[in-house]
Design a protein around this motif. Structure first.
Motif, short mmCIF file in Angstrom:
data_model
loop_
_atom_site.label_atom_id
_atom_site.label_comp_id
_atom_site.label_asym_id
_atom_site.label_seq_id
_atom_site.Cartn_x
_atom_site.Cartn_y
_atom_site.Cartn_z
N THR A 85 72.16 33.54 3.04
CA THR A 85 70.81 33.44 3.60
C THR A 85 69.92 32.59 2.71
O THR A 85 69.12 31.78 3.20
N GLU A 86 70.05 32.76 1.39
CA GLU A 86 69.26 31.95 0.47
C GLU A 86 69.59 30.46 0.62
O GLU A 86 68.70 29.60 0.59
N ARG A 87 70.89 30.16 0.78
CA ARG A 87 71.28 28.76 0.97
C ARG A 87 70.70 28.20 2.27
O ARG A 87 70.22 27.06 2.32
N ARG A 88 70.74 29.02 3.31
CA ARG A 88 70.21 28.57 4.61
C ARG A 88 68.70 28.35 4.52
O ARG A 88 68.17 27.35 5.02
N LEU A 89 68.01 29.27 3.85
CA LEU A 89 66.56 29.12 3.69
C LEU A 89 66.22 27.88 2.87
O LEU A 89 65.23 27.20 3.15
N ALA A 90 67.03 27.61 1.85
CA ALA A 90 66.79 26.42 1.03
C ALA A 90 66.94 25.16 1.87
O ALA A 90 66.14 24.21 1.74
N ARG A 91 67.96 25.14 2.74
CA ARG A 91 68.14 23.98 3.62
C ARG A 91 66.97 23.86 4.59
O ARG A 91 66.47 22.76 4.85
N GLU A 92 66.52 24.98 5.12
CA GLU A 92 65.39 24.96 6.06
C GLU A 92 64.11 24.52 5.34
O GLU A 92 63.30 23.77 5.90
N GLN A 93 63.93 24.98 4.09
CA GLN A 93 62.74 24.58 3.33
C GLN A 93 62.78 23.09 3.03
O GLN A 93 61.75 22.40 3.08
N GLU A 94 63.98 22.59 2.71
CA GLU A 94 64.13 21.16 2.46
C GLU A 94 63.77 20.36 3.70
O GLU A 94 63.08 19.33 3.62
N LEU A 95 64.23 20.83 4.85
CA LEU A 95 63.90 20.14 6.11
C LEU A 95 62.41 20.20 6.37
O LEU A 95 61.79 19.20 6.76
N LEU A 96 61.80 21.38 6.14
CA LEU A 96 60.36 21.52 6.36
C LEU A 96 59.58 20.59 5.44
O LEU A 96 58.62 19.93 5.87
N ASP A 97 59.99 20.52 4.17
CA ASP A 97 59.31 19.63 3.23
C ASP A 97 59.44 18.18 3.68
O ASP A 97 58.48 17.39 3.57
N ARG A 98 60.61 17.82 4.16
CA ARG A 98 60.82 16.44 4.61
C ARG A 98 59.94 16.13 5.82
O ARG A 98 59.32 15.06 5.89
N LEU A 99 59.86 17.05 6.74
CA LEU A 99 59.02 16.84 7.92
C LEU A 99 57.55 16.73 7.53
O LEU A 99 56.81 15.89 8.06
N ARG A 100 57.11 17.58 6.60
CA ARG A 100 55.71 17.52 6.16
C ARG A 100 55.43 16.20 5.44
O ARG A 100 54.34 15.63 5.57
N ALA A 101 56.41 15.73 4.67
CA ALA A 101 56.23 14.46 3.98
C ALA A 101 56.10 13.32 4.97
O ALA A 101 55.25 12.43 4.81
N VAL A 102 56.92 13.33 6.00
CA VAL A 102 56.83 12.29 7.03
C VAL A 102 55.48 12.38 7.74
O VAL A 102 54.82 11.37 7.98
N ASP A 103 55.06 13.60 8.05
CA ASP A 103 53.78 13.79 8.74
C ASP A 103 52.62 13.32 7.86
O ASP A 103 51.66 12.72 8.34
N ALA A 104 52.70 13.60 6.55
CA ALA A 104 51.62 13.21 5.64
C ALA A 104 51.48 11.70 5.54
O ALA A 104 50.39 11.19 5.24
N SER A 105 52.57 10.96 5.79
CA SER A 105 52.50 9.51 5.71
C SER A 105 51.87 8.89 6.95
O SER A 105 51.64 7.68 6.98
N GLU A 106 51.59 9.73 7.97
CA GLU A 106 50.97 9.26 9.21
C GLU A 106 51.67 8.01 9.74
O GLU A 106 51.06 6.93 9.85
N PRO A 107 52.97 8.13 10.03
CA PRO A 107 53.72 6.93 10.44
C PRO A 107 53.21 6.36 11.76
O PRO A 107 52.90 7.09 12.70
N ALA A 108 53.13 5.02 11.79
CA ALA A 108 52.69 4.36 13.01
C ALA A 108 53.84 4.16 13.99
O ALA A 108 53.63 3.88 15.16
N GLY A 109 55.06 4.27 13.51
CA GLY A 109 56.22 4.09 14.38
C GLY A 109 57.46 4.57 13.66
O GLY A 109 57.41 5.04 12.52
N TRP A 110 58.60 4.44 14.33
CA TRP A 110 59.85 4.96 13.77
C TRP A 110 60.31 4.17 12.55
O TRP A 110 61.01 4.70 11.70
N GLU A 111 59.90 2.91 12.44
CA GLU A 111 60.23 2.15 11.24
C GLU A 111 59.59 2.79 10.01
O GLU A 111 60.20 2.90 8.95
#
Length: 335
Positions: A85-111
């Motif tokens: 469960t800890e490993r799964r949560l770590a993977r989920e947290q990593e994904l969440l951090d990545r999504l937040r990082a992408v969102d924080a960059s306010e991307p104008a497009g997929w590039e």
């Protein structure tokens, strides 16, 4: 009790009950004259046992093993489940951090999304050279929160330098991005946060550094006090005196404290702090304090040094007398 009624009472679908039966987890006690499955109370209780164990994350195969052996010790299996469960949560947290990082960059497009994902992959590389290359890539356009988070956990000094450079260029509030670092449970992260904040002249950075004076880690307090003292913040004086007493960066602390004491509005308070510390300190700390007095304005230094000429510790007394003599010799004639 027939399967339809069991399904209603247990909340387990008839299809799943048939699946349990195929696996040997829960078999109905008998059949009706017409051949329908008939469950006894013990069977229903076993269904609830199966469902309870499923809520802990056990697979149906593991549940079968548990129910087949009443003497089965749960500790090892529960430990395996905790780690999984800890490993799964770590993977989920990593994904969440990545999504937040992408969102924080306010991307104008997929590039733009792909560029930030590539940066995150680079920052996660075990190679320091690869991490530095990702930071210095002119197309990275990294958001400040991503750079700050990487900086607070970066051990390589060259990569950390590149991150500080990139953070200074980021079009965002670097101080706000670094603020979570001071709340970290890891003292090393807090030390890095203070080190970077010390390089930012903004008022917001000064406020955060002032809050770090109450940090339980002496290195965090010390770095904050040195930075604040260099900015002329008198609130750092008690921490600077404590550094001299403790012997950590006492020479640098004395120099910063002396610069603060050169300001007339701070001199009297700093003199009281030094006198109080001298009265309570052990001989080794008194010696450091006496040596630090050489960095103070002449009026403060001479009065305190003369008071220590008769210190019960011979080394402290001799040092105080020698420093007082040097300062007196440097005084203008007729003083």
């Amino acid at each position: 009790m027939l399967i339809g009624e069991v399904a209603r009472r247990s909340g387990v679908s008839a299809r799943m009950l048939r699946h349990y039966e195929s696996l040997g987890l829960v078999r109905p006690t008998g059949r009706t004259v017409g051949g329908y499955r008939e469950y006894a109370e013990a069977d229903i209780q076993r269904i609830f046992h199966v469902e309870s164990l499923r809520t802990l994350g056990l697979s149906l195969r593991q549940i079968g093993q548990v129910l087949a052996d009443p003497e089965f010790a749960p500790s090892e299996l529960i430990g395996d489940l905790i780690r999984a469960t800890e490993r799964r949560l770590a993977r989920e947290q990593e994904l969440l951090d990545r999504l937040r990082a992408v969102d924080a960059s306010e991307p104008a497009g997929w590039e733009a999304v792909l560029r930030i994902v590539e940066l995150l992959r680079g920052l996660a590389s075990p190679s320091a050279a690869r991490r530095q290359q990702a930071i210095l890539n002119p197309e990275a356009d990294a958001p400040a929160p991503v750079l700050a988070k990487a900086l607070l956990t970066e051990a390589d000094p060259h990569v950390a330098g590149a991150l500080r450079w990139a953070l200074a260029r980021a079009d965002a509030d670097a101080v706000a991005s670094l603020s979570p670092g001071l709340a970290s449970e890891d003292p090393e992260v807090r030390r890095r946060a203070v080190q970077v904040l010390a390089e930012i002249p903004a008022d917001a950075a000064t406020e955060l550094l002032a809050s770090a004076l109450a940090d339980p880690d002496p290195q965090v307090r010390g770095r904050a006090a040195l930075a604040l003292g260099a900015r002329g913040e008198a609130g750092a004086a008690p921490a600077l005196v404590a550094m001299i007493v403790a012997g950590g960066n006492d020479v640098e602390a004395a120099e910063v404290l002396g610069a603060l004491a050169d300001e007339p509005q701070h001199a009297a308070a700093i003199e009281r702090l030094l006198d109080g510390a001298l009265a309570a300190a052990d001989p080794a700390a008194r010696l450091r304090l006496v040596q630090a007095l050489a960095e103070m304005p002449r009026a403060i230094a001479l009065e305190s040094l003369r008071a220590r000429v008769h210190d019960p510790d011979a080394t402290v007394a001799r040092t105080a007398a020698a420093l007082a003599g040097v300062i007196e010799a440097q005084a203008p004639h007729g003083d």
